[in-house]
Design a protein around this motif. Structure first.
Motif, PDB file in Angstrom:
ATOM      1  N   UNK A 176       5.755  10.035  -2.883  1.00  0.00           N
ATOM      2  CA  UNK A 176       5.105   8.737  -2.755  1.00  0.00           C
ATOM      3  C   UNK A 176       5.760   8.026  -1.586  1.00  0.00           C
ATOM      4  N   UNK A 177       4.949   7.545  -0.642  1.00  0.00           N
ATOM      5  CA  UNK A 177       5.491   6.859   0.529  1.00  0.00           C
ATOM      6  C   UNK A 177       4.827   5.499   0.701  1.00  0.00           C
ATOM      7  N   UNK A 178       5.583   4.577   1.254  1.00  0.00           N
ATOM      8  CA  UNK A 178       5.066   3.260   1.595  1.00  0.00           C
ATOM      9  C   UNK A 178       4.200   3.375   2.838  1.00  0.00           C
ATOM     10  N   UNK A 180       0.854  -1.181   0.000  1.00  0.00           N
ATOM     11  CA  UNK A 180       0.000   0.000   0.000  1.00  0.00           C
ATOM     12  C   UNK A 180       0.896   1.239   0.000  1.00  0.00           C
ATOM     13  N   UNK A 181       0.542   2.207  -0.850  1.00  0.00           N
ATOM     14  CA  UNK A 181       1.295   3.453  -0.975  1.00  0.00           C
ATOM     15  C   UNK A 181       0.363   4.650  -0.858  1.00  0.00           C
ATOM     16  N   UNK A 182       0.943   5.801  -0.491  1.00  0.00           N
ATOM     17  CA  UNK A 182       0.187   7.056  -0.479  1.00  0.00           C
ATOM     18  C   UNK A 182       1.004   8.102  -1.233  1.00  0.00           C
ATOM     19  N   UNK A 183       0.355   8.739  -2.181  1.00  0.00           N
ATOM     20  CA  UNK A 183       0.991   9.813  -2.943  1.00  0.00           C
ATOM     21  C   UNK A 183       0.383  11.143  -2.534  1.00  0.00           C
ATOM     22  N   UNK A 184       1.253  12.075  -2.172  1.00  0.00           N
ATOM     23  CA  UNK A 184       0.852  13.436  -1.828  1.00  0.00           C
ATOM     24  C   UNK A 184       0.914  14.255  -3.107  1.00  0.00           C
TER      25      UNK A 184
END
Length: 168
Positions: free
Chosen positions: A80-82, A70-74
């Motif tokens: 992009x962070x794990x 799962x990743x989140x992109x700001x």
């Protein structure tokens, strides 16, 4: 690939990229977006989105769902962070992670996973099937918590698995 489209722009923007702007080296899918549109969370089999996604191979195997993270992109700062870190916050957790939910402000990300190293002291139930559990990560503090644990336990898995988290 995961895209987001700002209706004021003429074309969609690719979201499933690393912080340097490089494309994912494998499939990314099932996005969810925060209410304000700043954060997009998504699942991916890619191994090159962050330096902390240390899956066993640099060439992802599309049949090996243990590499699905799962990743989140700001979208504001392009980072992009794990999200699905192991409990030491040193690399991606083992086991499949999927079915993401994100809070309205993007701070809380929740998902289901078969991982057994997302939280310290995790104790799985005594069954022969790797059922899924629900986890949540506070992106501001970096703390991942087992949500679907047995009543009164922060580390012991529930009896029958859990699916499809919702975050308000």
């Amino acid at each position: 690939d995961v895209y987001v489209r700002d209706m004021r722009k003429s074309k969609p923007d690719l979201v499933s990229i690393n912080s340097a702007g490089g494309p994912a080296n494998s499939t990314s899918f099932d996005p969810n977006i925060s209410d304000d549109g700043r954060y997009v969370v998504f699942e991916s089999l890619a191994s090159n989105l962050t330096t902390t996604d240390k899956d066993p191979s640099s060439i992802p195997d599309l049949t090996d769902l243990d590499n699905k993270d799962v990743f989140r992109r700001d979208l504001s700062n392009g980072k992009t962070v794990l999200v699905s870190f192991n409990f030491q916050n040193t690399r991606s957790a083992t086991g499949e992670s999927r079915n993401i939910a994100v809070s309205g402000n993007g701070r809380i990300v929740s998902w289901e996973s078969q991982s057994r190293n997302l939280t310290a002291g995790f104790v799985e139930r005594n069954d022969s099937v790797f059922a899924f559990d629900i986890f949540r990560r506070d992106m501001a503090t970096g703390v991942t918590t087992l949500v679907s644990g047995r009543l009164g336990s922060a580390t012991q898995s529930g009896n029958n698995g859990a699916n499809f988290p919702v975050v308000s």
